[in-house]
Enzyme design. Sequence first.
Site, mmCIF file in Angstrom:
data_model
loop_
_atom_site.group_PDB
_atom_site.id
_atom_site.type_symbol
_atom_site.label_atom_id
_atom_site.label_comp_id
_atom_site.label_asym_id
_atom_site.label_seq_id
_atom_site.Cartn_x
_atom_site.Cartn_y
_atom_site.Cartn_z
ATOM 1 N N GLY A 263 -9.359 15.370 13.765
ATOM 2 C CA GLY A 263 -9.642 15.805 12.401
ATOM 3 C C GLY A 263 -10.615 14.890 11.687
ATOM 4 N N SER A 264 -11.809 15.366 11.359
ATOM 5 C CA SER A 264 -12.835 14.477 10.851
ATOM 6 C C SER A 264 -13.991 15.280 10.265
ATOM 7 C CB SER A 264 -13.318 13.573 11.983
ATOM 8 O OG SER A 264 -13.498 14.342 13.157
ATOM 9 N N ARG A 265 -15.130 14.598 10.101
ATOM 10 C CA ARG A 265 -16.266 15.240 9.431
ATOM 11 C C ARG A 265 -17.573 14.611 9.896
ATOM 12 N NH1 ARG A 265 -16.701 15.462 2.851
ATOM 13 N NH2 ARG A 265 -18.868 14.844 2.642
#
Length: 209
Positions: free
Chosen positions: A178-180
Site C-alpha cells: 500500500g503506497s503511492r
Amino acid sequence: MIILVFFLLLAIIILINILFPVQTPFHFLLYLSCAVFYFFVIRFFRDPIREVIPNDEVIISAADGKIVVIEEVFEKEYFKKNMRQVSVFMSPTNVHVNWYPVSGIIKYFRHNHGAYFIASKPKSSDENERTTVVVETSKGKEILLRQIAGTVARRIVCYAKEGKQVTQGGNLGIIKFGSRVDFFIPLNAKVEVEIGQKVKGCETIIARF
C-alpha cells in the site's frame, strides 16, 4: 520481515501439532488462515512482464493504481519551482513493482526517512518515508518520480543510482503493502489522465511532452 513471519507461522503450526496432535476445527481454521496469508503474500509480490516500446514523446505510468492528484505545485526538493504533480495511489491489492516512466540518465536520487501517513493524503508526498528520482531524457526533459511509503507500507526498494542510464519500462523497484507514486512533470506537458482513473504501469500514458 516477510520471510521471518513465514517461518514464525510455520513454527507455530508445527508446535501446535506436537502439543495437540488430534486434529480439531481449530487446526483446520489455522491451516486455512495460513493458506490465505500465503496466497496474498505471493499475490502481492507478483512481477508481471510488460513489454514497452520506448517513446521519448510520452510519460508512462510507473505504477498500477488510481489517480488521486493532478495539480500545479511548488516542488521544493529538486526543481524549486512550480511543476505539475500527478499521483498514483496503490492499494494493497495492486501490483507494487514500479517502472521508469521515461528513458534517460538519473540526475538525482535521495532516500528520505519520514512518517507513515495514509499515502493518498497530500502531505504524504513531503512527510512520509520516500525516495526521489530525477531522470533526464535524451531531449533534456527532466521528470521527478517519488516513491512514497504509506500506513501499511514500511519498506521501499529502489534500484536507482545517480548517473545510471535507464530505459522506459525498466524496473525501478517496489514499495511494500500500500503506497503511492508521484510524478512531477513540466507545466507544458499535456496530462492524459484524470482524477479517479485507474492506470496500469508501463501501459497507461500519464502525459505527453
